[in-house]
Motif scaffolding. Structure first.
Motif, mmCIF file in Angstrom:
data_model
loop_
_atom_site.group_PDB
_atom_site.id
_atom_site.type_symbol
_atom_site.label_atom_id
_atom_site.label_comp_id
_atom_site.label_asym_id
_atom_site.label_seq_id
_atom_site.Cartn_x
_atom_site.Cartn_y
_atom_site.Cartn_z
ATOM 1 N N PRO A 193 0.781 -1.252 0.000
ATOM 2 C CA PRO A 193 0.000 0.000 0.000
ATOM 3 C C PRO A 193 0.811 1.301 0.000
ATOM 4 O O PRO A 193 0.337 2.315 -0.514
ATOM 5 N N SER A 197 0.229 7.008 -4.785
ATOM 6 C CA SER A 197 -0.491 8.271 -4.566
ATOM 7 C C SER A 197 -1.555 8.152 -3.471
ATOM 8 O O SER A 197 -2.028 9.146 -2.938
ATOM 9 N N ARG A 198 -1.939 6.922 -3.114
ATOM 10 C CA ARG A 198 -2.904 6.741 -2.007
ATOM 11 C C ARG A 198 -2.237 7.028 -0.662
ATOM 12 O O ARG A 198 -2.799 7.729 0.176
#
Ligand code: UT7
Length: 325
Positions: A193, A197-198
Motif C-alpha cells: 500500500p 499516490s494513495r
C-alpha cells in the motif's frame, strides 16, 4: 495476422541464496513448516547493488543470444514487474539503456505474478498486426525489496530473479492462444500500500510498515486453484485442443500445494509439471518466465510439444497461454 512464437529465452538468478535454516534465525519459523506448507527450500536474493533492471539486463542478454537477435534490432521492450527500479521512469527504459537497444519502444506493465503472460500476449498482438517485427518480454522482480522480514507469514515465500523471452514471427506453432482475467474487487488480498499516490511515502507510512507486501494468504490460496484451472481450460479450448494434449505445464510457483492441486484438477500427472519453487520461491512475474527458460534448457520441451503457461496473483489477475514449441 502473423503467427508469433518465442525465439529465445534467458534467465538470471542473483548469487546470494537464503535457505530455510537461515530464516529460522530471523523469524519464528521452521524448515519443516516452510517445506511442508509451501515446498520452498531456498530463494535467491539480490545484493545491495542490484535492482530489477540489473537482473533484467542479464536475463535479456541470454535471451537475445539464444534468439540470435542483436539488441540494436529490438523493436519493442515490455517489462513486467511490481518491484520497479523506481516509481518512474519505466524499468523497461533502464533495460533499454543497459542493452543499448536504441530502436525499441519501451514500457512496463503491472500485472503481478501474471505479468509475464500478460506481456507475452501484448507483444504477440503488436507483432501479429505487423506493428513491430520482434519484442523482448521480461519478468523481473526484487521481491526482497517489498518483503517484511518481520512477518513470518510472507517473508518465507518470496525470492528475486528475472526471466526473458524474445518473440517474433514463426512459420509453425508459436503462441496458439491466451486467456487473461482480472478481479479488482479482491485487490486488498495482496498489496503493497505505501509509496503510491494513495499513501505517499512519509514517516507515518514507514512506521506503519506500509511499504511492505501484505497478503491474506489463506483467502488467496482458496481462490488460486479454481481460477488457474479455469484459465487453463479456457486457453486450451481457445487453442482447439484438450487438456490431454498438454505435454508440459509451467505454472506460477507460489505454493507447491496449489500447483499439485491444480495438476489434480486438470488431471495432469506430476511429471508434466515444471517446478522451480523449491530453489527459487515465489518470484512473481519472474516465476513463469524463469521456469519456462529452465524447462527448455533442461530438455523438458521438445519440438511440437504443447506447453501450458498458467498464473495467478495480486490484482487479482490471472492468465494462461498455450504454446506449440
Ligand atoms: O503469488 C501470489 C499468489 N500468492 C499465493 O498464491 C499464496 C497463497 N497462499 C499460500 O500459499 C498459503 O496460504 C501460505 C503459505 C501463505 C500460508 O499457508 P497456510 O497453510 O494457508 O497457513 P495459514 O496462513 O493458515 O497459517 C497456519 C498457521 C498459523 O498459526 P495458527 O494461527 O494456526 O496458530 C500461522 O500463524 O501457521 C502459522 N504460520 C507459520 N508458522 C511457522 C504462518 N507462517 C508461518 C511460518 N512458520 N513461516
Amino acid at each position: 495476422m502473423k503467427r508469433v512464437g518465442i525465439l529465445g529465452l534467458g534467465e538470471y538468478l542473483p548469487q546470494r541464496i537464503l535457505g530455510n535454516a537461515e530464516l529460522e534465525k530471523m523469524v519464528d519459523t521452521t524448515d519443516e513448516w516452510i517445506t511442508s506448507r509451501t515446498g520452498i527450500k531456498e530463494r535467491h536474493l539480490v545484493s545491495k547493488l542490484e535492482a530489477a533492471s540489473d537482473l533484467a539486463i542479464k536475463a535479456a542478454q541470454e535471451a537475445l543470444k539464444d534468439a540470435k537477435i542483436k539488441a540494436e534490432d529490438l523493436e519493442l521492450i515490455i517489462v513486467a514487474t511490481i518491484t520497479p527500479d523506481m516509481q518512474f521512469p519505466a524499468t523497461a527504459c533502464f533495460l533499454q539503456a543497459g542493452l543499448n537497444a536504441k530502436k525499441a519502444v519501451c514500457f512496463d506493465i503491472s500485472a503481478a505474478c501474471s505479468g509475464f503472460i500478460y506481456g507475452l500476449d501484448i507483444a504477440r498482438q503488436f507483432i501479429a498486426q505487423g506493428s513491430y517485427k520482434n519484442a523482448l518480454v521480461v519478468g523481473t522482480e526484487v521481491m526482497s525489496s517489498v518483503t517484511d522480514w518481520q512477518d513470518r507469514g510472507t517473508c518465507v515465500l518470496f525470492g528475486d530473479g528475472a526471466g526473458a523471452a524474445v518473440l517474433g514471427e514463426v512459420k509453425l506453432g508459436g503462441i496458439l492462444s491466451t486467456y487473461l482475467g482480472s478481479d479488482g474487487t479482491k485487490a486488498d488480498l495482496i498489496k503493497c500500500p505505501g509509496g503510491g499516490s494513495r499513501f505517499p511515502a512519509s514517516s507515518d507510512t514507514i512506521k506503519e510498515r506500509l511499504h511492505y507486501l501484505k497478503m491474506e494468504g489463506n483467502e488467496v490460496f482458496k481462490l488460486a486453484v479454481n481460477i488457474m484451472a479455469n484459465a487453463a481450460s479456457e486457453a486450451v479450448k481457445a487453442a482447439g485442443l484438450t487438456l490431454a494434449d498438454i505435454d508440459l505445464v509451467v505454472p506460477h510457483q507460489a505454493n507447491m500445494r496449489i500447483i499439485m492441486a491444480l495438476g489434480k484438477k486438470l488431471n495432469l500427472p506430476e511429471k508434466k509439471i515444471y517446478l522451480n519453487i523449491e530453489r527459487c520461491g515465489n518470484m512473481s512475474s519472474a516465476s513463469v518466465a524463469t521456469a519456462l527458460c529452465e524447462a527448455v534448457k533442461e530438455g523438458r520441451v521438445k519440438k511440437n510439444d504443447i506447453i501450458l503457461l498458467d498464473s495467478f496473483g495480486a490484482g487479482l489477475v490471472w492468465g494462461a497461454a498455450i504454446i506449440k514449441w
